[in-house]
Design a protein around this motif. Structure first.
Motif, PDB file in Angstrom:
ATOM      1  N   UNK A   1      -8.411  -0.104  -7.298  1.00 26.87           N
ATOM      2  CA  UNK A   1      -7.641   0.825  -6.481  1.00 26.87           C
ATOM      3  C   UNK A   1      -8.532   1.998  -6.065  1.00 26.87           C
ATOM      4  N   UNK A   2      -7.960   3.124  -5.744  1.00 23.21           N
ATOM      5  CA  UNK A   2      -8.759   4.274  -5.312  1.00 23.21           C
ATOM      6  C   UNK A   2      -8.079   5.549  -5.767  1.00 23.21           C
ATOM      7  N   UNK A   3      -8.699   6.666  -5.452  1.00 21.43           N
ATOM      8  CA  UNK A   3      -8.134   7.981  -5.743  1.00 21.43           C
ATOM      9  C   UNK A   3      -7.657   8.611  -4.435  1.00 21.43           C
ATOM     10  N   UNK A   4      -6.905   9.680  -4.550  1.00 21.91           N
ATOM     11  CA  UNK A   4      -6.482  10.431  -3.370  1.00 21.91           C
ATOM     12  C   UNK A   4      -7.559  11.442  -2.998  1.00 21.91           C
TER      13      UNK A   4
ATOM     14  N   UNK B   1     -10.666  -9.626 -13.868  1.00 21.32           N
ATOM     15  CA  UNK B   1     -10.329  -9.847 -12.453  1.00 21.32           C
ATOM     16  C   UNK B   1     -11.503 -10.410 -11.658  1.00 21.32           C
ATOM     17  N   UNK B   2     -11.194 -11.166 -10.622  1.00 23.23           N
ATOM     18  CA  UNK B   2     -12.190 -11.664  -9.684  1.00 23.23           C
ATOM     19  C   UNK B   2     -12.021 -10.930  -8.358  1.00 23.23           C
ATOM     20  N   UNK B   3     -13.090 -10.274  -7.894  1.00 24.14           N
ATOM     21  CA  UNK B   3     -12.991  -9.428  -6.701  1.00 24.14           C
ATOM     22  C   UNK B   3     -13.303 -10.226  -5.452  1.00 24.14           C
ATOM     23  N   UNK B   4     -12.445 -10.067  -4.412  1.00 23.94           N
ATOM     24  CA  UNK B   4     -12.608 -10.763  -3.144  1.00 23.94           C
ATOM     25  C   UNK B   4     -12.830  -9.809  -1.965  1.00 23.94           C
ATOM     26  N   UNK B   5     -12.571  -8.540  -2.162  1.00 19.59           N
ATOM     27  CA  UNK B   5     -12.753  -7.576  -1.075  1.00 19.59           C
ATOM     28  C   UNK B   5     -11.664  -7.636  -0.033  1.00 19.59           C
ATOM     29  N   UNK B   6     -10.468  -8.089  -0.449  1.00 17.05           N
ATOM     30  CA  UNK B   6      -9.348  -8.110   0.513  1.00 17.05           C
ATOM     31  C   UNK B   6      -8.032  -7.943  -0.239  1.00 17.05           C
TER      32      UNK B   6
ATOM     33  N   UNK C   1      -3.632   3.122   1.305  1.00 16.70           N
ATOM     34  CA  UNK C   1      -2.848   1.929   1.622  1.00 16.70           C
ATOM     35  C   UNK C   1      -3.709   0.665   1.562  1.00 16.70           C
ATOM     36  N   UNK C   2      -4.939   0.765   2.050  1.00 14.67           N
ATOM     37  CA  UNK C   2      -5.799  -0.422   2.043  1.00 14.67           C
ATOM     38  C   UNK C   2      -6.142  -0.842   0.615  1.00 14.67           C
ATOM     39  N   UNK C   3      -6.463   0.105  -0.257  1.00 16.01           N
ATOM     40  CA  UNK C   3      -6.846  -0.237  -1.629  1.00 16.01           C
ATOM     41  C   UNK C   3      -5.655  -0.747  -2.440  1.00 16.01           C
ATOM     42  N   UNK C   4      -4.547  -0.011  -2.424  1.00 16.83           N
ATOM     43  CA  UNK C   4      -3.383  -0.398  -3.228  1.00 16.83           C
ATOM     44  C   UNK C   4      -2.637  -1.596  -2.646  1.00 16.83           C
ATOM     45  N   UNK C   5      -2.814  -1.848  -1.348  1.00 13.76           N
ATOM     46  CA  UNK C   5      -2.151  -2.989  -0.733  1.00 13.76           C
ATOM     47  C   UNK C   5      -2.968  -4.265  -0.776  1.00 13.76           C
TER      48      UNK C   5
ATOM     49  N   UNK D   1       0.789  -1.219   0.000  1.00 12.43           N
ATOM     50  CA  UNK D   1       0.000   0.000   0.000  1.00 12.43           C
ATOM     51  C   UNK D   1       0.824   1.274   0.000  1.00 12.43           C
ATOM     52  N   UNK D   2       2.038   1.204   0.533  1.00 16.99           N
ATOM     53  CA  UNK D   2       2.892   2.391   0.546  1.00 16.99           C
ATOM     54  C   UNK D   2       3.247   2.829  -0.869  1.00 16.99           C
ATOM     55  N   UNK D   3       3.379   1.859  -1.787  1.00 14.06           N
ATOM     56  CA  UNK D   3       3.641   2.213  -3.178  1.00 14.06           C
ATOM     57  C   UNK D   3       2.471   3.010  -3.751  1.00 14.06           C
ATOM     58  N   UNK D   4       1.255   2.629  -3.351  1.00 19.11           N
ATOM     59  CA  UNK D   4       0.085   3.375  -3.794  1.00 19.11           C
ATOM     60  C   UNK D   4       0.066   4.788  -3.256  1.00 19.11           C
TER      61      UNK D   4
END
Length: 253
Positions: free
Chosen positions: A136-139, A248-253, A227-231, A72-75
């Protein structure tokens, strides 16, 4: 990326038509340099952004660059780095105009949103389909930018449904300030930037800067969200799925 000047108008063309002008790190840096040039040259009175070819203005960040992300830090680093470029564009002292045909997606939508004015051809499509593509997400400043333009309900509709706004829809909600024909987009953009170049620079700067400061006032912290989204496993799997041209297959984690 191509940068040229015609009279008082500095033009930037995102020039990767084979990849729908998807942005690389070098292109983001080039955009920031163009902003510096616009501010440093007193002869520049307007900044015009366009995309090469007919398919896209900018179809987001090149997803291949996300393959190197490990946590997540990379995100967080990516969003801060991209956010600095968007902030630089929003803070340019002269009026900025995005002339859009084709896809204006993800990072492309954010670039266009950071401009002061937007003109679009009928082929223009606007969206941030990350709920369908990358997970992922936005800032926070980017969410604030979209809410400022579209309002919270329409922003959530765009993000949650991952749909695209047509040029007419974007014009109807005020995001696109003018519509043009496909053939007339470039001429309309040139006419508008020429008009801006004739106006009082400090009056226009004061209006731009005041709106920018109002939008950025009291923004909340967002590191935990990014961090949660990108990690997440979802993000890593979606990047791999994009490279492998699978869904993609989404798992929510």
């Amino acid at each position: 990326m191509l940068v040229s000047q015609r009279g008082g108008v500095l033009s930037v063309t995102f020039n990767r038509p084979a990849r729908r002008n998807a942005m690389t790190w070098a292109m983001y840096e080039g955009l920031a340099h163009a902003c510096e040039r616009a501010d440093a040259d007193e002869d520049v009175r307007a900044l015009l952004l366009t995309g090469a070819g007919d398919a896209a203005f900018v179809a987001g960040t090149d997803i291949g660059q996300f393959a190197e992300f490990t946590d997540g830090a990379d995100g967080v680093d990516y969003e801060r780095r991209m956010g600095a470029v968007i902030d630089r564009l929003a803070a340019v002292r002269v009026p900025t105009l995005a002339a859009v045909r084709g896809y204006c997606v993800g990072g492309g939508l954010i670039i266009a949103a950071a401009c002061d004015l937007r003109i679009a051809a009928p082929s223009a499509r606007f969206g941030v389909p990350i709920a369908r593509t990358l997970g992922n997400c936005l800032a926070m400043p980017t969410y604030a930018l979209l809410v400022d333009h579209l309002g919270p309900a329409r922003t959530l509709d765009l993000l949650l449904t991952a749909r695209m706004l047509t040029a007419d829809e974007a014009h109807g909600v005020g995001f696109v300030t003018r519509l043009a024909t496909e053939e007339g987009l470039d001429a309309e953009a040139a006419a508008l930037t020429d008009r801006l170049a004739e106006h009082a620079p400090l009056s226009m700067w004061a209006a731009k800067e005041s709106v920018r400061r109002l939008r950025n006032a009291n923004l909340p912290e967002d590191r935990d969200i990014i961090e949660r989204a990108y990690g997440s496993e979802d993000f890593r799997n979606a990047v791999a799925a994009f490279a492998g041209k699978t869904t993609p297959t989404w798992q929510g984690r």
